[in-house]
Every structure is written in C-alpha cells, then in structure tokens.
Design a protein around this motif. Structure first.
Motif, mmCIF file in Angstrom:
data_model
loop_
_atom_site.group_PDB
_atom_site.id
_atom_site.type_symbol
_atom_site.label_atom_id
_atom_site.label_comp_id
_atom_site.label_asym_id
_atom_site.label_seq_id
_atom_site.Cartn_x
_atom_site.Cartn_y
_atom_site.Cartn_z
ATOM 1 N N GLU A 125 -7.209 6.784 -7.059
ATOM 2 C CA GLU A 125 -6.783 5.733 -8.248
ATOM 3 C C GLU A 125 -6.895 6.659 -9.553
ATOM 4 O O GLU A 125 -6.236 6.365 -10.460
ATOM 5 N N LYS A 126 -7.610 7.699 -9.356
ATOM 6 C CA LYS A 126 -7.522 8.755 -10.775
ATOM 7 C C LYS A 126 -6.130 9.322 -11.095
ATOM 8 O O LYS A 126 -5.657 9.344 -12.044
ATOM 9 N N ILE A 127 -5.645 9.629 -10.051
ATOM 10 C CA ILE A 127 -4.222 10.214 -10.003
ATOM 11 C C ILE A 127 -3.237 9.418 -10.145
ATOM 12 O O ILE A 127 -2.511 9.426 -11.379
ATOM 13 N N THR A 128 -3.215 8.066 -9.558
ATOM 14 C CA THR A 128 -2.176 7.209 -9.884
ATOM 15 C C THR A 128 -2.246 6.018 -10.765
ATOM 16 O O THR A 128 -1.438 5.493 -11.212
ATOM 17 N N GLY A 129 -3.348 6.031 -10.997
ATOM 18 C CA GLY A 129 -3.646 4.601 -11.891
ATOM 19 C C GLY A 129 -3.712 3.021 -11.217
ATOM 20 O O GLY A 129 -4.039 2.212 -11.788
ATOM 21 N N VAL A 130 -3.410 3.286 -9.783
ATOM 22 C CA VAL A 130 -3.449 2.202 -8.826
ATOM 23 C C VAL A 130 -4.933 1.762 -8.600
ATOM 24 O O VAL A 130 -5.925 2.819 -7.953
ATOM 25 N N PRO A 131 -5.390 0.697 -8.698
ATOM 26 C CA PRO A 131 -7.094 0.332 -8.459
ATOM 27 C C PRO A 131 -7.346 0.769 -6.988
ATOM 28 O O PRO A 131 -6.488 0.207 -6.073
ATOM 29 N N ALA A 132 -8.407 1.557 -6.789
ATOM 30 C CA ALA A 132 -8.835 1.467 -5.320
ATOM 31 C C ALA A 132 -8.482 0.305 -4.334
ATOM 32 O O ALA A 132 -8.311 0.713 -3.153
ATOM 33 N N ALA A 133 -9.296 -0.844 -4.822
ATOM 34 C CA ALA A 133 -9.293 -2.047 -4.146
ATOM 35 C C ALA A 133 -7.951 -2.334 -3.737
ATOM 36 O O ALA A 133 -7.451 -2.861 -2.632
ATOM 37 N N ASP A 134 -6.771 -2.162 -4.614
ATOM 38 C CA ASP A 134 -5.546 -2.501 -4.100
ATOM 39 C C ASP A 134 -4.825 -1.446 -3.099
ATOM 40 O O ASP A 134 -4.141 -1.843 -2.171
ATOM 41 N N ILE A 135 -5.399 -0.254 -3.186
ATOM 42 C CA ILE A 135 -4.729 0.684 -2.190
ATOM 43 C C ILE A 135 -5.584 0.413 -0.656
ATOM 44 O O ILE A 135 -4.718 0.423 0.172
ATOM 45 N N GLU A 136 -6.533 -0.120 -0.748
ATOM 46 C CA GLU A 136 -7.545 -0.541 0.537
ATOM 47 C C GLU A 136 -6.732 -1.670 0.943
ATOM 48 O O GLU A 136 -6.459 -1.741 2.200
ATOM 49 N N ALA A 137 -6.289 -2.545 0.266
ATOM 50 C CA ALA A 137 -5.652 -3.944 0.783
ATOM 51 C C ALA A 137 -4.421 -3.388 1.210
ATOM 52 O O ALA A 137 -3.927 -4.029 2.436
ATOM 53 N N ALA A 138 -3.616 -2.661 0.690
ATOM 54 C CA ALA A 138 -2.222 -2.385 0.853
ATOM 55 C C ALA A 138 -2.306 -1.606 2.258
ATOM 56 O O ALA A 138 -1.283 -1.786 3.273
ATOM 57 N N ALA A 139 -3.353 -0.732 2.142
ATOM 58 C CA ALA A 139 -3.300 0.153 3.546
ATOM 59 C C ALA A 139 -3.782 -0.675 4.848
ATOM 60 O O ALA A 139 -3.289 -0.322 5.799
ATOM 61 N N ARG A 140 -4.503 -1.545 4.676
ATOM 62 C CA ARG A 140 -5.072 -2.460 5.795
ATOM 63 C C ARG A 140 -3.884 -3.323 6.097
ATOM 64 O O ARG A 140 -3.596 -3.493 7.329
ATOM 65 N N LEU A 141 -3.053 -3.804 5.197
ATOM 66 C CA LEU A 141 -2.082 -4.927 5.424
ATOM 67 C C LEU A 141 -0.864 -4.174 6.346
ATOM 68 O O LEU A 141 -0.453 -4.231 7.504
ATOM 69 N N PHE A 142 -0.583 -2.724 5.763
ATOM 70 C CA PHE A 142 0.515 -1.954 6.470
ATOM 71 C C PHE A 142 -0.079 -1.650 7.713
ATOM 72 O O PHE A 142 0.558 -1.471 8.570
ATOM 73 N N GLY A 143 -1.138 -1.039 7.919
ATOM 74 C CA GLY A 143 -2.106 -0.506 8.954
ATOM 75 C C GLY A 143 -2.225 -1.421 10.240
ATOM 76 O O GLY A 143 -1.944 -0.955 11.366
ATOM 77 N N ALA A 144 -2.395 -2.806 9.913
ATOM 78 C CA ALA A 144 -2.733 -3.502 10.997
ATOM 79 C C ALA A 144 -1.371 -4.285 11.373
ATOM 80 O O ALA A 144 -1.541 -4.900 12.472
ATOM 81 N N ALA A 145 -0.273 -3.969 10.869
ATOM 82 C CA ALA A 145 0.889 -4.741 11.098
ATOM 83 C C ALA A 145 1.285 -4.293 12.547
ATOM 84 O O ALA A 145 1.507 -3.201 12.713
ATOM 85 N N GLU A 146 1.975 -5.164 13.214
ATOM 86 C CA GLU A 146 2.643 -4.835 14.727
ATOM 87 C C GLU A 146 3.811 -3.927 14.354
ATOM 88 O O GLU A 146 3.894 -3.146 15.011
ATOM 89 N N ARG A 147 4.421 -4.586 13.580
ATOM 90 C CA ARG A 147 5.660 -3.480 12.993
ATOM 91 C C ARG A 147 5.737 -3.758 11.523
ATOM 92 O O ARG A 147 5.307 -4.640 10.764
ATOM 93 N N ALA A 148 6.002 -2.410 10.978
ATOM 94 C CA ALA A 148 6.068 -2.435 9.335
ATOM 95 C C ALA A 148 7.055 -1.390 9.011
ATOM 96 O O ALA A 148 7.327 -0.404 9.837
ATOM 97 N N GLY A 149 7.965 -1.707 8.136
ATOM 98 C CA GLY A 149 9.048 -0.859 8.022
ATOM 99 C C GLY A 149 8.917 -0.266 6.364
ATOM 100 O O GLY A 149 8.239 -0.844 5.584
ATOM 101 N N ILE A 150 9.258 1.064 6.219
ATOM 102 C CA ILE A 150 9.109 1.493 4.851
ATOM 103 C C ILE A 150 10.703 1.662 4.280
ATOM 104 O O ILE A 150 11.638 2.014 4.944
ATOM 105 N N PHE A 151 10.914 1.215 3.012
ATOM 106 C CA PHE A 151 12.215 1.427 2.347
ATOM 107 C C PHE A 151 11.942 2.001 1.069
ATOM 108 O O PHE A 151 11.209 1.919 0.312
#
Lengths: 541, 352
Positions: A125-151
C-alpha cells in the motif's frame, strides 16, 4: 516479451481470444482494453454480462473497463511489480496457490517465496497507493478462481522494469496453476496488426524466424544454407534504439526504414531528429510522406494492406490472410516486391512469384509455421502457431503438458522506482498511450473522416483537484514540459487520471507526447519508459 | 447434455435443452424468416415474423423466443402462418417511410425481401407520418427513424453483443424510439461508434454515412481480409466498387471477432484512397524531392548500400522492418538485411 520468454520459453499470448468469454476471473493490468483492443474488450464485457465473470482492473487511470470491474486497483504509475508481488504474497500467505502445479511443472519457487515475504499488503500500500484491503480482496478473488487469466499490454512493458513486470505476472499465473489450460494464462495484447508476425519472422537483431537465436552457430549455419550462402555474420545486431544512438555517434551510415513513422513513435524525438540528420543515407518505404519519410534521401512508395496479398499473425498467434481488393495508386508496389527488387540488385536469389511462394519458404525455415500454407489458410480461415506440419490443426493453448523451456521458471523480481520521478521542478507524472479514435502516429486514422472528427486534437488529461490548484478550466490551453521538451495542448479536466498524474495520447504530431517522454530503457527488452516521466504543467500564456 | 426430440414440419429433430425452435429449425435447414433475431443475444420476439404453429398452443408462437420442448409438434409452413406473417409485414411497411428508391438498404433489406416474398404493399393501413427527424449530426452513422421497424436488433447488438450500453428503447406506443441516454445525438452520447448497430439493422434505418450514395449492394464486390489496426486481427469484408472501398463489415461466424468490429476497423479506411498517398519513388536532391523511376531509385539505394558495405562494413547499415506489413514482407526484409547486406542490424517498432 523477453520476460515471458524467460519464464515460459515463449513470449506470446498463452491462450486464444475466443477462450476469454469463458474466463471466470481476469486480471487486466496495464491495458486499456476497450479503447486499444476494442473487440477483446467486448469479449471481456460479454464474459461479465453473459457468464458472470469477475474482472480485476489494475490501472492508474479510470479506464472504461473499470465500470465492468469487480475490483479496481489504482496503482501509482510505475509500481505494477510491487502490486503483483503483493497479490502473490497474499495468495501464498492464505494457501491459495496450486502446490501440485508448482511441484510438478515449475522451478525456483522457494527463492520466489522468500523474496515475496516483504511484499505484505501494508508495505505494498505504501509503495503503490492501493489500499491493503483491496489488495487482499483482489488476491483472494484471483487465487480462489478455478481458472484465471492475466491480460496486459504496454502499460506493463513500457517501463524500465518492464521485463521484470512480465516475470512477476508469469509468477502469479504459475503459482496459481493458471498456465496450460483453457480460459486462463498470461496474455500480452499486441498493439499492432502484425507485431507478432514481425517478431515471428525474425525482424529482431537477436533472432532468426521462430526465435531461433542468431548467437547459435548451428542456426547461423542452417540459415546460411537455406539462403545459399557460405556463412552469416556472427556479430550481434543492434536494436532500434541502439541504431539511433549509433547514427547519432556517426557509426551507422545508412538506415532503411520500412513502414514506420519513427519520428512520432520514438522516445525523445529531438534526439532522434538529430540522429537522422547525421545519417549519411536514409531510405524510407511507406504509403505516405510521413514525418520520417520527409527526412529521407530516397522514398519508396508502398501498396497498403487493401492492395496486396499476404498474412498477418494476430496477438493470439493466429495466422490469417489479407487479400487484395484494390489497386495501389500510381507506381506504388507491395513491400515484398520492393524488397525482392532491391535484393536482386544486392545479390542472391530473389525471384519470388508472390506472397504464397514466400510463405512456402517461410514454412521451410520456421518450425512453428511449418504446417502453414495459403491453401490451408483458405480452407480453415486461420491457424494458430505452433503448427508443426500440414496435418496439424494449430495450437490455441500453449504449455499444456510442459513449458516451451521444459519447467516454468519463477523469478524473484524486486520493485524499483521508475527512472525519472516527479520532483519540485517537474512535479507531475506523465503517462502516455492511445485513445479509441486514433491509432499510433495517426497516419491512417487522422485521414479518416469520422475518426478525426471524433478526436481532432490532443487532450491532456488532468485531475480536477490538480486543475483547480493550477487555475485551469476544462478546455484551457496548457503547456506541458519535461527535461527533454515541451508541448501545448488543450486540458481535459477529468477523473480518469488521479491526482498528480497527467495522460497524453501520442498520436498528434502538433503536440507530440514523445517530445516529453524519457528514453530510459528496460535493460533487457530495450523498451523505453513511455509510461512514466516527470513533467511540469502550467496554463499556457 | 441429454438430447431430446421435437417434430418440425413432420421431421423428428434432436435439440439441446435451451435451444429455441428457431435455432433447431435453422440448424436443420428449415427456413423460418425473421427480422429481429440476433445471434449471440437474448431473443426479443419483437418482429413477429418468425411465427409458427405449435400443436396445442392457443395462438401462433414466436419461434425465436420459445425454447424447444420434448414432443413438441411445430409447423412452419401453413396457411395460418403465412396469413399472419403477411399481415405483420404489411403492418411494418405501413409504420414508416419505406421508400426503396433512395434507400441505402435496397437489395439488402430484410423487410423488402419479405414484402417481395409475400407480395405485400403498404397502403391498406393508414400510414404513420414521420415522427422524428433524420439524425445525421455525427460523422459516421445516419439514423433514419422513419425506416425503423423497432425490431430492437441494434439495441441487442449494442448491449449484448458489443456490451457498449449506449442505446435502448425510449418513449411509448406510437412514439417509441431507439434512444441514447437522455435521447441525445449519437456523438454526444456514450456511443463509441463501433457500428455494430448498423451491421445489425435489417432495414435502412441505420446506415454508414460515408457509404451513402456510393454504391448499390449489388454493384460491390466483397473481399475478405484482416483488419490493419490493432493486434486482434478481426476478420472483415471490404466492399469495393471499381476498386474503391465503399464500406467495411465484419465477417460473421468466425474468430477472433465473430461478427464484431470497432470504430477503427469499420470506419478507418479513408487513408487507402487519400490523395496524400505516395505514388512514385522520390529522390532528394539539394534538399528537395524529385520524382524518380523505380529503376533509378532502387539502383541508387543498392549502389549506396554497396559503397557503405565496402568502405565501412555491413554493420554500418541498419534496417527497421515493420509491425504493419505482412509476414512475408517481414521475412524478406530480415533476409535482405542478413543475407544481402550481411548484418543482424534489423529490428522493428514492437518496443514502441
């Protein structure tokens, strides 16, 4: 592309466009997809609308896809790597990784794991300015997905840490087991119709066609034989930016530019202009007398895409035909004919009957294109490489059973600040890119009725709070200056950019954003840092 | 998924649950006409042309909207069906100004084709006077509301195929109209001018402004090709008349775009016929260009290259290939630089 090649052994999109519609979770980072690859943007939006997909957008700008996103992460420009490392930190901390995939298909995981320890959400959060809670939420969404794509697109690669950015994304996909299966993968969206093909065909100083290395004596011998020569040079070649430097230093004596308007697309245009002026002999082959062609000693007129036959390879590695629908104007020739005629004068065998015949030669020396010929393209509409023989139906998903390099390689990559940061003298961060209605240096779109009407002039995006502190109103002329140059254009006061950030499209010769950009290069890919430099902004007098 | 069976015109046909009667019929070569059905979008059942008889149903049903069910007995070709379709075509014809003489869609119009097929003319019903003026304030798309049959295909194309969400139905009854948010003109709305609505319009209500008056559909030839803009590589048709592009449409049923295009692909073709195109080789003498023949220009380039190769070595020459030209041309370019010049100084602007 260098980052993906180092991680997986191949630098291309791992999956195909049609698979996106069934991709349940997507991370779109450094890609303004709906404006720069609109039809892929459409597929993403269809996935959300019709199939309930969730999109994570990571972008310093409020791009149009944000309205379709489940989560929007607005990172400070140039901090993508820290953000991606932060996502992977949370995924490993919460045990969301695909340990089976990691154990079986990859190497280097322990070192990566160690390096990620310090990228906890609070630090990121300190480096990027992105709230820690959003980082957590995004990571959980991506990590828990059966399939996830990066673009991703140039928002990831046009940084001094571009190669490392890509490696970080490659890490994220591997650690979650999202490589080698449908509707997942790591997908660089190529910005020009045939960038993929130009790379595939060896328009690179280090590579023959199909990324066969020039440094490898066996390859040099193979191509020398194929081309009827005793040997080929063993001296490494120069990249675009190195050639320009060599010209400035007087070492390069002649440059042959085909179909590129470097004088608008290169970083630090003033430097380039001086370099070209110093060049004793410049040949430019183009459809227009572009800014670059005007500097040439000889200009060769080309047929455009609608006036010739051939193939393009799109961003998903699909080789597709183009077909002649009109005659070239005046004396203009297709580029292949010009090159062949020049070849005849320089020596060698250049008696090609046409593009179909050239493709036959390509197939012979390019293993990934070995099964591609015009008859098959006619029947099938297109073929995804690798296509190793004429019975092969092409390959939509790469790295299914093993990576091109065998095991996928994790790279411990560390955040580093951009080469030029805002300071007291140049307090704003400039980032550049394209807009929907224009394309690249505008030689095509600026001549299109309608496109030019919709976006006739360069607009400098600036946040309302910044505009207020600068005394700027929407539509005011502003002067934007960097350590390299300055331009004037109209201000667009908009929430699309965050505080302290300015966005300028690079299409407009009369307000060329690349007079401002920083030519600092990624050390591996040699891509300039178009996405971050420091500028000052003021109301024009 | 389990296959079930229904009967259409006496033929027993299999279907997948979720398929509509229309989809099953089309898949099996049974013709059912429609004006509003749009692939890849939710059926709207708006035009009432695809009516069929289903045994046991109280009324004729819209086959585009009714899912097939096991044991259903469908008839597509009965007197009752034809009477209803004929009447509906007649009502649609009466609902606007369907004058084919100056209509861009002439020859490619779904309503015109059905009127011809069913031998229908307008006139029996009192025609509506034109409600809304033609909108042509934007540079790309002409919206002629007097020709709009409110089939809703443009709305589906915008919202469900492209997901741009710029248009919808507005107002009510006889004043119904396809509107943008706030009923603003296209260029002042959220429209991004992908032109999917134009491609979806079955009549002449939405047309490409640049194509108007350029060519009748039967005068053009269609050439399939790949878009020259971004890396998506959309498949498209160039519609040309005497070697001039008059419009571009998306190629259907095929990846990567499956019938979709963006504003650049569909409308960004003027550069091809620009008067600024280079038409002859140019050689610079004393700071200005003069026209030259191919022989002159190529001989000069070859001579200069040979001179530099001899005096400075091949590494004093460099070549920049292009991400815009074909694979074949990129292949030849790097071959030229590597084999005929003898250096690996070859690159292109992928990095930029």
């Amino acid at each position: 592309m260098a980052g993906l090649a180092a991680s997986y052994g191949s630098g291309a999109m791992t999956n195909s466009i049609a698979e996106i519609e069934d991709c349940p979770v997507m991370l779109v980072i450094g890609s303004n997809t709906t404006e720069n690859h609109p039809v892929i943007g459409t597929v993403m939006r269809r996935a959300v609308l019709h199939k309930g997909a969730k999109i994570i957008v990571a972008d310093p700008r409020r791009i149009p896809l944000v309205q379709d996103a489940a989560i929007w992460l607005r990172q400070r420009p140039g901090t993508d790597l820290a953000l991606v490392n932060g996502l992977l930190h949370v995924i490993l901390r919460d045990g969301l990784q695909d340990q089976k995939f990691i154990d079986k298909r990859t190497e280097g995981f322990e070192a990566l794991k160690e390096s990620l320890k310090k990228y906890d959400p609070a630090t990121v959060e300190k480096i990027t300015g992105v709230p820690a809670a959003d980082i957590e939420a995004a990571a959980r969404l991506f990590g828990a997905a059966e399939r996830a794509g990066i673009f991703y697109a140039m928002g990831i690669t046009q940084h001094t840490v571009g190669t490392d950015n890509v490696k970080a994304l490659a890490n994220l996909a591997m650690a979650t087991g999202n490589v080698g299966k449908e509707s997942a993968g790591v997908n660089p969206l190529r910005g020009q119709n045939n960038v993929q093909g130009a790379c595939d065909m060896g328009a690179l100083p280090t590579d023959f066609p199909a990324y066969q290395k020039v440094a490898n004596p066996e390859m040099r011998a193979r191509f020398a034989q194929a081309w009827g020569l005793a040997s080929l040079s063993d001296k490494p070649g120069l990249t675009v930016t190195e050639m320009i430097d060599a010209a400035a230093q007087g070492k390069l004596k002649a440059l042959y530019i085909m179909g590129e308007n470097s004088l608008l697309s290169d970083p630090d245009l003033n430097h380039l202009r001086k370099a070209l002026a110093k060049l004793p002999f410049l040949v430019v082959q183009d459809i227009f007398l572009s800014e670059t062609a005007q500097e040439a000693d000889v200009v060769l007129p080309s047929a455009c895409w609608a006036e010739k036959d051939g193939t393009f390879t799109n961003t998903e590695r699909r080789v597709q035909r183009i077909r002649k629908a009109a005659s070239p104007p005046g004396q203009a020739w297709p580029d292949w004919k010009i090159i062949a005629e020049l070849g005849k004068r320089l020596g060698g065998s250049w008696g090609y009957g046409g593009p179909a015949e050239i493709m036959e030669e390509v197939a012979k020396v390019t293993p990934s294109y070995a099964g591609i010929n015009y008859q098959r393209l006619e029947e099938l509409g297109g073929l995804h490489w690798p296509c190793p023989d004429t019975e092969h139906g092409g390959t939509c998903v790469l790295h299914v059973d093993s990576f091109s390099r065998g095991k996928g390689l994790f790279h411990a990559v560390e955040h580093a600040e951009p080469a030029e940061l805002p300071d007291e003298a140049y307090p704003y961060t400039l980032t550049t890119g394209r807009i929907l209605y224009q394309y690249h240096t505008g030689t095509m779109t600026r001549r299109a009725v309608g496109l030019e009407d919709m976006a006739p002039e360069c607009l400098v995006e600036i946040n309302p709070a910044d505009a207020q502190s600068l005394g700027l109103a929407n539509g005011d002329q502003v002067r934007v200056a960097s350590r390299r140059g300055e331009i004037q254009a109209k201000a667009w006061v908009t929430e699309r950019v965050g505080r302290g950030v300015i966005f300028i499209p690079f299409h407009y010769a009369e307000a060329a954003a690349n007079l401002l950009t920083n030519p600092a290069l990624d050390p591996v890919s040699k891509i300039p840092e178009y996405k971050v430099c420091a500028v000052q902004v003021a109301k024009a007098a | 998924m389990a296959q079930s069976k229904l009967t259409i015109d006496g033929r027993e046909l299999e279907f997948t649950p979720g398929e509509t009667i229309l989809q099953v019929a089309w898949r099996n070569g049974v013709r059912i006409p429609t004006l509003c059905y749009l692939k890849d979008a939710t059926p709207t059942g708006a035009c009432r042309i695809c009516l069929v008889e289903v045994k046991g149903a109280r009324t004729l049903v819209a086959s585009c909207a009714l899912p097939a069910a096991a044991g259903m007995e469908v008839s597509t070709d009965t007197g009752k069906v034809h009477t209803a379709r004929r009447l509906n075509v007649e009502l649609l014809l009466s609902s606007g100004d369907h004058n084919c003489l100056l209509c861009e869609a002439n020859g490619a119009c779904g309503l015109q084709a059905l009127a011809y097929e069913y031998g229908v003319q307008a006139g029996r019903f009192l025609g509506m006077t034109q409600t809304y003026p033609i909108e042509q304030d934007n540079p790309l798309i002409v919206r002629d509301f007097s020709k709009c049959i409110l089939c809703g295909r443009c709305v589906q194309a915008c919202n469900e195929v492209q997901v741009n969400r710029a248009i919808g139905f507005g107002y009510r009854g006889a004043r119904a109209k396809i509107v943008t948010a706030g009923d603003r003109a296209y260029h002042l709305s959220d429209c991004v001018f992908c032109g999917q609505c134009v491609q979806a319009c079955p009549v002449g209500a939405l047309t490409e402004k640049k194509a108007r008056g350029q060519a009748r559909t039967w005068e053009t030839s269609k050439t399939k090709t790949t878009c020259p803009y971004c890396g998506v590589g959309c498949q498209m048709y160039l519609h040309t008349k005497r070697g001039k592009i008059v419009k571009i449409t998306a190629a259907d049923n095929q990846g990567p775009n499956f019938g979709r295009l963006c504003v650049k692909g569909r409308f960004g073709y003027d550069f091809v016929h620009s008067p600024d195109r280079l038409t002859t080789p140019l050689i610079k003498e004393n700071g200005s260009f003069r026209e030259a023949t191919w022989g002159e220009a190529l001989d000069l380039v070859a001579a200069k290259f040979k001179e530099i190769m001899a005096s400075e070595g091949p590494d004093a020459i460099g070549g920049l290939s292009s991400a815009r030209v074909t694979n074949e041309e990129n292949y030849l370019f790097q071959k030229l630089i590597r084999s005929a010049v003898g250096t690996h100084n070859v690159d292109h602007c992928a990095r930029l």
